[in-house]
Design a protein around this motif. Structure first.
Motif, short mmCIF file in Angstrom:
data_model
loop_
_atom_site.label_atom_id
_atom_site.label_comp_id
_atom_site.label_asym_id
_atom_site.label_seq_id
_atom_site.Cartn_x
_atom_site.Cartn_y
_atom_site.Cartn_z
N ALA A 24 0.84 -1.09 -0.11
CA ALA A 24 -0.09 -0.01 0.01
C ALA A 24 0.82 1.22 0.24
O ALA A 24 2.24 1.34 0.53
CB ALA A 24 -0.88 -0.29 1.24
N ASP A 25 0.31 2.45 -0.56
CA ASP A 25 1.12 3.49 -0.30
C ASP A 25 0.82 4.35 0.72
O ASP A 25 -0.19 3.91 1.38
CB ASP A 25 0.78 4.46 -1.81
N GLN A 26 1.41 5.44 1.09
CA GLN A 26 1.13 5.99 2.35
C GLN A 26 -0.05 6.59 2.28
O GLN A 26 -0.52 6.85 3.49
CB GLN A 26 2.31 7.33 2.35
N GLU A 27 -0.73 7.14 1.29
CA GLU A 27 -1.82 7.59 1.45
C GLU A 27 -3.12 6.59 1.87
O GLU A 27 -3.81 7.06 2.69
CB GLU A 27 -2.41 8.35 0.04
N THR A 28 -2.82 5.53 1.26
CA THR A 28 -3.75 4.44 1.63
C THR A 28 -3.52 4.09 3.26
O THR A 28 -4.67 3.96 3.97
CB THR A 28 -3.64 3.07 0.99
N ILE A 29 -2.18 4.02 3.62
CA ILE A 29 -2.05 3.68 4.99
C ILE A 29 -2.54 4.90 5.98
O ILE A 29 -3.18 4.58 7.03
CB ILE A 29 -0.52 3.48 5.31
N SER A 30 -2.55 6.02 5.58
CA SER A 30 -3.06 7.14 6.28
C SER A 30 -4.50 7.18 6.32
O SER A 30 -4.96 7.45 7.23
CB SER A 30 -2.58 8.49 5.62
N THR A 31 -5.21 6.79 5.39
CA THR A 31 -6.89 6.90 5.36
C THR A 31 -7.23 5.61 6.17
O THR A 31 -7.97 5.76 7.01
CB THR A 31 -7.05 6.71 3.71
N LEU A 32 -6.40 4.40 6.27
CA LEU A 32 -6.62 3.25 6.88
C LEU A 32 -6.58 3.69 8.50
O LEU A 32 -7.36 3.47 9.29
CB LEU A 32 -5.64 1.89 6.77
N ARG B 158 -6.44 -1.63 12.34
CA ARG B 158 -6.46 -1.96 11.22
C ARG B 158 -7.03 -2.98 10.70
O ARG B 158 -7.62 -3.08 9.59
CB ARG B 158 -4.79 -1.59 10.68
N VAL C 184 -9.81 -3.83 8.06
CA VAL C 184 -9.85 -4.40 6.76
C VAL C 184 -10.98 -5.73 6.67
O VAL C 184 -11.24 -5.80 5.64
CB VAL C 184 -8.38 -5.00 6.64
#
Length: 54
Positions: free
Chosen positions: A19-27, A38, A42
């Motif tokens: 995952a990119d950083q934006e996805t991790i931040s959203t999660l 998390r 998921v």
């Protein structure tokens, strides 16, 4: 010796995603807002997609 009781549904299997950083931040933001982990987020997402397909 006392410990946690055995789970009725043990979570013994693992998956790994890229995952990119934006996805991790959203999660992380969703997890914090909903007071969930998390993994909980998921699992909920998987259930929602599956339900939507039914």
């Amino acid at each position: 010796m006392m410990g946690r009781p055995p789970s009725d549904n043990p979570k013994s299997l693992k998956i790994e995603i890229r995952a990119d950083q934006e996805t991790i931040s959203t999660l992380d933001a969703a997890a914090k807002k909903l007071n969930m982990t998390r993994s909980d987020i998921v699992r909920k997402g998987i259930e929602k997609i599956y339900d939507d397909l039914q």
